[in-house]
Enzyme design. Structure first.
Site, mmCIF file in Angstrom:
data_model
loop_
_atom_site.group_PDB
_atom_site.id
_atom_site.type_symbol
_atom_site.label_atom_id
_atom_site.label_comp_id
_atom_site.label_asym_id
_atom_site.label_seq_id
_atom_site.Cartn_x
_atom_site.Cartn_y
_atom_site.Cartn_z
ATOM 1 N N VAL A 100 0.839 -1.199 0.000
ATOM 2 C CA VAL A 100 0.000 0.000 0.000
ATOM 3 C C VAL A 100 0.873 1.249 0.000
ATOM 4 C CG1 VAL A 100 -1.874 -1.204 1.195
ATOM 5 C CG2 VAL A 100 -0.144 -0.014 2.556
ATOM 6 N N HIS A 116 -4.312 -4.093 -2.588
ATOM 7 C CA HIS A 116 -4.734 -3.780 -1.217
ATOM 8 C C HIS A 116 -4.872 -2.282 -0.949
ATOM 9 C CE1 HIS A 116 -3.218 -7.981 0.270
ATOM 10 N NE2 HIS A 116 -4.296 -8.053 -0.483
ATOM 11 N N CYS A 124 -14.420 7.461 3.266
ATOM 12 C CA CYS A 124 -15.475 7.456 4.286
ATOM 13 C C CYS A 124 -15.770 6.010 4.681
ATOM 14 C CB CYS A 124 -16.724 8.110 3.694
ATOM 15 S SG CYS A 124 -18.167 7.956 4.750
ATOM 16 N N CYS A 149 -20.974 13.281 5.063
ATOM 17 C CA CYS A 149 -21.962 12.675 5.954
ATOM 18 C C CYS A 149 -21.549 12.675 7.427
ATOM 19 C CB CYS A 149 -22.270 11.244 5.497
ATOM 20 S SG CYS A 149 -20.889 10.127 5.796
ATOM 21 N N GLY A 186 8.890 -11.321 -2.559
ATOM 22 C CA GLY A 186 8.776 -10.702 -1.226
ATOM 23 C C GLY A 186 7.409 -10.824 -0.605
ATOM 24 N N SER A 188 4.834 -13.542 1.628
ATOM 25 C CA SER A 188 4.768 -14.803 2.378
ATOM 26 C C SER A 188 3.749 -15.758 1.751
ATOM 27 C CB SER A 188 4.374 -14.518 3.824
ATOM 28 O OG SER A 188 3.119 -13.869 3.841
#
Ligand code: NAD
Length: 242
Positions: A100, A116, A124, A149, A186, A188
Site C-alpha cells: 500500500v 490492497h 469514508c 456525511c 517478497g 509470504s
C-alpha cells in the site's frame, strides 16, 4: 547461471506479484518484522482490521498516520527499479502488488495494480467515497470526519477480513492464467486471495519463479527459487531472461 526460459524476453508475457518484502530494503517494515519504538507492543495483524477500527478508531488512525510518515520518507530501491526495467524489455508485463506504500508507482512501473489499496488515500467508512488529503490534514478530529456525511474517515486500504476490489482481482486472475512466467517477490503467500495467484498461474502452465530469502508455502512448487533479497533477486532475474 542458466536462463530461466528459452522464450526471448521481448516476446515473454510476465505477471508479477509483490509483497511487503520488496519494500523491506527501502526501510518499510513487513508485518512479520518486529516493530520498534512507539508501536512495538502492537500487533499489526490486530490493528489492520475493521473490528480494530470500530473498537479503537483513534489508535488505528494514529498507527496508519505513523506508517504514512515512515513510508513518505522511504524511496524505491533497486528491486522496484529493476521491475521498471523488466517492464520496458518484456513483451508484456503486468504487476500486482499487495503493498500500500506506492513505491512501485514512484519507481515508474506503469502496468500496475494495487490489490490492497494505497495508504496515502482516505475514504469514508460508511459509503467508501474518497476524502481528499487536504481535508484529512486540516482536520482537528482524530480520525477525521467525512465532509459529506460526518462518518469517520479511514485509510483506503484493504484490511484483513475485507474483500478486494472485484475488478482488480479478476484482472489478476486473468493475468495469472495467461502469462508465460509468473514471479512472486517478497510475499509470504499466506494472505488470501492474493496467495492464490501463483497457484493459478502454475496450474495454467506458467513457469513459477519466487524471489524471497525465506521459504514460503509456494517454494516447493516453484520451477525456480531465487533465495535472495529483492534487490539482488530482481537483478538476477533480469540477467537470466534474455
Ligand atoms: P508479509 O509480511 O506476510 O511477508 C513478507 C515476506 O517478505 C516474507 O516472506 C519475507 O521472507 C520476505 N522478505 C523479507 N525481506 C525481504 C527482502 N529484502 N526481499 C525479498 N523478500 C523479503 O507480507 P505480505 O506477503 O505482503 O502480506 C502482508 C500484508 O501486509 C499484505 O496484505 C500487505 O498489504 C500488508 N503490508 C504492506 C506493506 C507495504 O505496503 N510496504 C508493509 C507491511 C504489510
Amino acid at each position: 547461471m542458466p536462463v530461466l526460459t528459452d522464450m526471448p524476453l521481448s516476446r515473454l508475457s510476465i505477471t508479477i506479484l509483490t509483497g511487503a518484502g520488496i519494500s523491506a530494503e527501502s526501510g518499510v517494515p513487513t508485518f512479520r518484522d518486529a516493530l520498534t519504538g512507539l508501536w512495538a507492543r502492537f500487533d499489526p495483524m490486530q490493528l489492520a482490521t475493521p473490528e480494530a477500527f470500530a473498537r479503537e478508531p483513534r489508535l488505528v488512525w494514529e498507527w496508519y498516520a505513523w506508517r504514512r510518515e515512515l513510508i513518505a520518507k522511504a524511496v524505491p530501491n533497486a528491486g522496484h527499479h529493476g521491475l521498471v526495467e523488466l517492464e520496458a524489455r518484456a513483451g508484456k508485463l503486468v504487476l500486482f502488488t499487495q503493498n500500500v506504500d506506492g513505491l512501485h508507482a514512484r519507481a515508474g512501473s506503469r502496468a500496475l495494480h494495487e490489490l490492497h489499496g494505497n495508504i496515502f488515500r482516505s475514504k469514508c467508512v460508511e459509503d467508501g467515497g474518497l476524502v481528499g488529503d487536504e481535508l484529512v490534514r486540516a482536520s482537528a478530529e482524530v480520525p477525521p470526519r467525512c465532509p459529506r456525511c460526518g462518518a469517520k474517515v479511514r485509510p483506503d486500504v484493504v484490511w484483513f477480513g475485507e474483500a478486494l476490489d472485484e475488478r482488480i482481482l479478476s484482472a489478476a486472475m486473468a493475468a495469472a492464467r495467461a502469462c508465460d512466467v509468473f514471479v512472486s517477490i517478497g510475499t509470504s503467500t499466506e494472505v488470501y486471495p492474493a496467495a492464490m495467484l501463483p497457484q493459478v498461474a502454475k496450474s495454467s502452465g506458467a513457469r513459477l519463479i519466487e524471489i524471497n530469502p525465506q521459504p514460503t508455502p509456494i517454494t516447493a512448487s516453484c520451477d525456480e527459487v531465487i533465495a535472495q533479497p529483492a534487490s539482488r533477486g530482481v537483478a538476477e532475474l533480469l540477467s537470466r531472461l534474455v
